[in-house]
Design a protein around this motif. Structure first.
Motif, PDB file in Angstrom:
ATOM      1  N   UNK A   1     -25.189  -2.276  23.192  1.00 11.68           N
ATOM      2  CA  UNK A   1     -24.907  -0.863  22.873  1.00 11.68           C
ATOM      3  C   UNK A   1     -23.572  -0.657  22.166  1.00 11.68           C
ATOM      4  N   UNK A   2     -22.678  -1.637  22.220  1.00 14.25           N
ATOM      5  CA  UNK A   2     -21.348  -1.454  21.646  1.00 14.25           C
ATOM      6  C   UNK A   2     -21.234  -2.012  20.233  1.00 14.25           C
ATOM      7  N   UNK A   3     -22.314  -2.590  19.679  1.00 13.34           N
ATOM      8  CA  UNK A   3     -22.292  -3.152  18.323  1.00 13.34           C
ATOM      9  C   UNK A   3     -23.475  -2.588  17.545  1.00 13.34           C
ATOM     10  N   UNK A   4     -23.213  -2.023  16.370  1.00 17.31           N
ATOM     11  CA  UNK A   4     -24.242  -1.465  15.500  1.00 17.31           C
ATOM     12  C   UNK A   4     -24.175  -2.157  14.145  1.00 17.31           C
ATOM     13  N   UNK A   5     -25.338  -2.376  13.542  1.00 22.74           N
ATOM     14  CA  UNK A   5     -25.446  -3.061  12.257  1.00 22.74           C
ATOM     15  C   UNK A   5     -25.901  -2.063  11.196  1.00 22.74           C
ATOM     16  N   UNK A   6     -25.152  -1.988  10.097  1.00 20.92           N
ATOM     17  CA  UNK A   6     -25.504  -1.156   8.941  1.00 20.92           C
ATOM     18  C   UNK A   6     -25.761  -2.071   7.751  1.00 20.92           C
ATOM     19  N   UNK A   7     -26.948  -1.992   7.170  1.00 20.54           N
ATOM     20  CA  UNK A   7     -27.341  -2.855   6.058  1.00 20.54           C
ATOM     21  C   UNK A   7     -27.399  -2.006   4.788  1.00 20.54           C
ATOM     22  N   UNK A   8     -26.661  -2.437   3.789  1.00 22.71           N
ATOM     23  CA  UNK A   8     -26.689  -1.817   2.469  1.00 22.71           C
ATOM     24  C   UNK A   8     -26.931  -2.933   1.453  1.00 22.71           C
TER      25      UNK A   8
ATOM     26  N   UNK B   1     -18.906   5.323  20.299  1.00 22.84           N
ATOM     27  CA  UNK B   1     -17.782   4.575  19.721  1.00 22.84           C
ATOM     28  C   UNK B   1     -18.155   3.112  19.447  1.00 22.84           C
ATOM     29  N   UNK B   2     -19.427   2.865  19.188  1.00 25.07           N
ATOM     30  CA  UNK B   2     -19.859   1.487  18.919  1.00 25.07           C
ATOM     31  C   UNK B   2     -19.197   0.976  17.645  1.00 25.07           C
TER      32      UNK B   2
ATOM     33  N   UNK C   1     -19.793   3.052   0.689  1.00 26.78           N
ATOM     34  CA  UNK C   1     -20.365   2.514   1.926  1.00 26.78           C
ATOM     35  C   UNK C   1     -19.299   2.356   3.003  1.00 26.78           C
ATOM     36  N   UNK C   2     -18.117   1.947   2.607  1.00 26.47           N
ATOM     37  CA  UNK C   2     -17.029   1.817   3.582  1.00 26.47           C
ATOM     38  C   UNK C   2     -16.649   3.166   4.175  1.00 26.47           C
ATOM     39  N   UNK C   3     -16.689   4.184   3.360  1.00 29.79           N
ATOM     40  CA  UNK C   3     -16.342   5.530   3.835  1.00 29.79           C
ATOM     41  C   UNK C   3     -17.407   6.063   4.780  1.00 29.79           C
ATOM     42  N   UNK C   4     -18.674   5.736   4.530  1.00 32.22           N
ATOM     43  CA  UNK C   4     -19.769   6.252   5.356  1.00 32.22           C
ATOM     44  C   UNK C   4     -19.838   5.571   6.716  1.00 32.22           C
ATOM     45  N   UNK C   5     -19.595   4.295   6.760  1.00 32.65           N
ATOM     46  CA  UNK C   5     -19.818   3.542   7.998  1.00 32.65           C
ATOM     47  C   UNK C   5     -18.554   3.255   8.793  1.00 32.65           C
ATOM     48  N   UNK C   6     -17.407   3.211   8.151  1.00 28.82           N
ATOM     49  CA  UNK C   6     -16.154   2.822   8.817  1.00 28.82           C
ATOM     50  C   UNK C   6     -16.360   1.540   9.633  1.00 28.82           C
ATOM     51  N   UNK C   7     -16.678   0.448   8.986  1.00 28.40           N
ATOM     52  CA  UNK C   7     -17.053  -0.772   9.720  1.00 28.40           C
ATOM     53  C   UNK C   7     -15.848  -1.448  10.371  1.00 28.40           C
ATOM     54  N   UNK C   8     -16.157  -2.194  11.441  1.00 27.39           N
ATOM     55  CA  UNK C   8     -15.148  -3.041  12.082  1.00 27.39           C
ATOM     56  C   UNK C   8     -15.198  -4.456  11.540  1.00 27.39           C
ATOM     57  N   UNK C   9     -16.276  -4.820  10.869  1.00 25.14           N
ATOM     58  CA  UNK C   9     -16.431  -6.130  10.233  1.00 25.14           C
ATOM     59  C   UNK C   9     -17.340  -5.953   9.019  1.00 25.14           C
ATOM     60  N   UNK C  10     -17.043  -6.677   7.936  1.00 22.44           N
ATOM     61  CA  UNK C  10     -17.818  -6.597   6.701  1.00 22.44           C
ATOM     62  C   UNK C  10     -18.389  -7.981   6.415  1.00 22.44           C
TER      63      UNK C  10
ATOM     64  N   UNK D   1     -14.499  -7.927  22.341  1.00 22.28           N
ATOM     65  CA  UNK D   1     -14.300  -6.872  23.327  1.00 22.28           C
ATOM     66  C   UNK D   1     -15.409  -5.852  23.352  1.00 22.28           C
ATOM     67  N   UNK D   2     -16.327  -5.905  22.378  1.00 23.05           N
ATOM     68  CA  UNK D   2     -17.393  -4.911  22.314  1.00 23.05           C
ATOM     69  C   UNK D   2     -18.686  -5.385  22.935  1.00 23.05           C
ATOM     70  N   UNK D   3     -18.732  -6.604  23.461  1.00 24.49           N
ATOM     71  CA  UNK D   3     -19.974  -7.119  24.030  1.00 24.49           C
ATOM     72  C   UNK D   3     -20.239  -6.478  25.378  1.00 24.49           C
ATOM     73  N   UNK D   4     -21.444  -5.972  25.631  1.00 27.23           N
ATOM     74  CA  UNK D   4     -21.733  -5.344  26.922  1.00 27.23           C
ATOM     75  C   UNK D   4     -21.870  -6.346  28.045  1.00 27.23           C
ATOM     76  N   UNK D   5     -21.983  -7.636  27.704  1.00 26.71           N
ATOM     77  CA  UNK D   5     -22.173  -8.645  28.751  1.00 26.71           C
ATOM     78  C   UNK D   5     -20.868  -9.028  29.428  1.00 26.71           C
TER      79      UNK D   5
END
Length: 409
Positions: free
Chosen positions: A136-143, A109-110, A165-174, A315-319
């Motif tokens: 582990x809770x944040x993933x980066x997708x580059x297009x 659920x990253x 791209x929005x449909x494929x990744x369902x990003x939380x931030x663009x 809220x997604x930071x593992x630290x």
């Protein structure tokens, strides 16, 4: 008789002439020898033993040629040559390098960050992937497409590809970064409009709004990263105007503008090839063409964007760890002390002891103050200079015990 006297006189004259001739011939030799002897005799005993350090003429003390010279013993040839070791240079600044954390597996659920744009967006996205490797809770997708932009839709159409791209990744931030390739003519309908005209800028602003509207359909935070300075003065001047357009349109739509301009110019606002990296050290930020980014430049671009991304995905930071009763360590009580007959226990002093200052509450408690006619120990000490006697039996009680107490002991 006369003839005999004349011959005697001639013989005497000849002998005298011969003697005189010998004296004349030998006089220079004797004078040189005498003068040399005189010069040598003028030396002192100290000079004869240790030599004179300051000699006006070394020829005066030259040894006679007739005297045998003392030969020095031949020195042994030392073929081994020992070179002195070069002094060790101690660095003035010792830099402590920490090991880079190993990448970790991303959670199912990253929260994902979508980066879109041209070659600068691709460089920044590459550095963002490295930055968030340990999260582990944040993933980066580059297009990204290096030669793309908002002008040449015939080459690459962002308006058609971004929804996919929005449909494929369902990003939380663009994150959007483009515009470096947009200084060229634009096809508007059936006409080709030259760059810089009023119609060109009007159509360009319309396309900026259209791209932002597509990104806002995801209902997530949208960031638009501004362009940095370039080595070409004309490019730099035009991109200043581009950044104004990006800032005004993204803020009008409710997004945020990430300004990276100051990170790639000097104090006078001029383009720099070498500058401070993310650690404050001098490093080469741009390539030789004055356009591309080095690895340090990519990291610096990512550094600006990272702050905004972490703010939206805090809220997604593992630290970050929630501190509550479930993860606090167990509190153990101290062991009870054994009771010994020789141990003397003192009673705990109450913080509300009236004898301390004439009051019965702690400072700050909202209660009506009680006044006493009898001055407190503090008032006696500060106003009158008097100190009450120490209690009987305390260490500072220096009173002599009574004779009855001494006899009883």
């Amino acid at each position: 008789m006369a003839r005999h006297s004349t011959g005697k006189i001639l013989n005497t004259a000849r002998r005298s002439g011969a003697v005189l001739l010998c004296l004349v011939i030998g006089l220079p030799v004797l004078s040189d020898f005498a003068s040399a002897q005189e010069m040598r005799e003028r030396r002192t005993l100290f000079e004869m033993m240790f030599g004179s350090p300051n000699r006006r003429d070394d020829r005066m003390y030259a040894p006679d040629r007739g005297q045998p010279r003392m030969r020095r013993p031949p020195q042994r040839e030392n073929r081994a040559v020992t070179r002195p070791q070069a002094p060790r240079r101690t660095p003035s600044v010792v830099q402590m390098r920490t090991e880079k954390p190993a990448p970790v597996a991303k959670l199912e659920n990253a929260r994902r960050v979508l980066v879109v744009g041209d070659f600068l967006a691709g460089a920044m996205g590459e550095a963002l992937v490295s930055t968030f490797e340990s999260s582990p809770a944040i993933a980066i997708d580059v297009r990204a497409n290096g030669s793309s932009g908002l002008v040449r839709t015939d080459y690459y159409d962002w308006f058609a590809n971004l929804p996919q791209f929005l449909k494929e990744t369902s990003p939380a931030t663009i994150v959007i970064m483009m515009g470096s390739n947009d200084r060229q003519q634009m096809v508007i309908g059936d006409t080709k409009e030259k760059y810089g005209s009023d119609l060109w800028f009007k159509e360009y602003e319309r396309r900026i709004d259209a791209l932002i509207s597509l990104a806002k359909r995801q209902q997530v935070p949208v960031l638009w990263v501004g362009l940095p300075a370039f080595q070409s003065p004309s490019l730099t001047a035009d991109f200043v105007g581009f950044n104004r357009l990006y800032r005004s349109h993204i803020e009008k739509a409710g997004g945020e503008f990430v300004d990276v301009w100051d990170g790639f110019v000097d104090e006078a606002g001029k383009f720099v090839t070498t500058g401070s990296d993310v650690n404050g050290q001098q490093a080469r930020l741009r390539e030789a063409d004055g356009i591309g980014m080095t690895q340090a430049g990519k990291q610096k671009l990512a550094f600006y964007v990272e702050k905004f991304v972490r703010r939206h995905l805090d809220g997604a930071s593992p630290d970050l760890t929630t501190l509550d009763g479930s993860n606090l360590p167990a509190l153990t009580s101290l062991p009870a002390l054994g009771i010994d007959a020789q141990q003397v226990r003192t009673q705990p002093i109450s913080l509300t002891d009236p004898d301390l200052d004439g009051g019965d509450v702690l400072l700050g408690e909202k209660r009506a103050a009680k006044f006493s006619v009898v001055p407190s120990p503090r008032e006696k000490l500060t106003k009158q200079g008097l100190m009450d006697a120490a209690p009987l039996g305390r260490v500072d009680d220096y009173r002599m015990p009574a004779p009855a107490e001494t006899a009883a002991k």
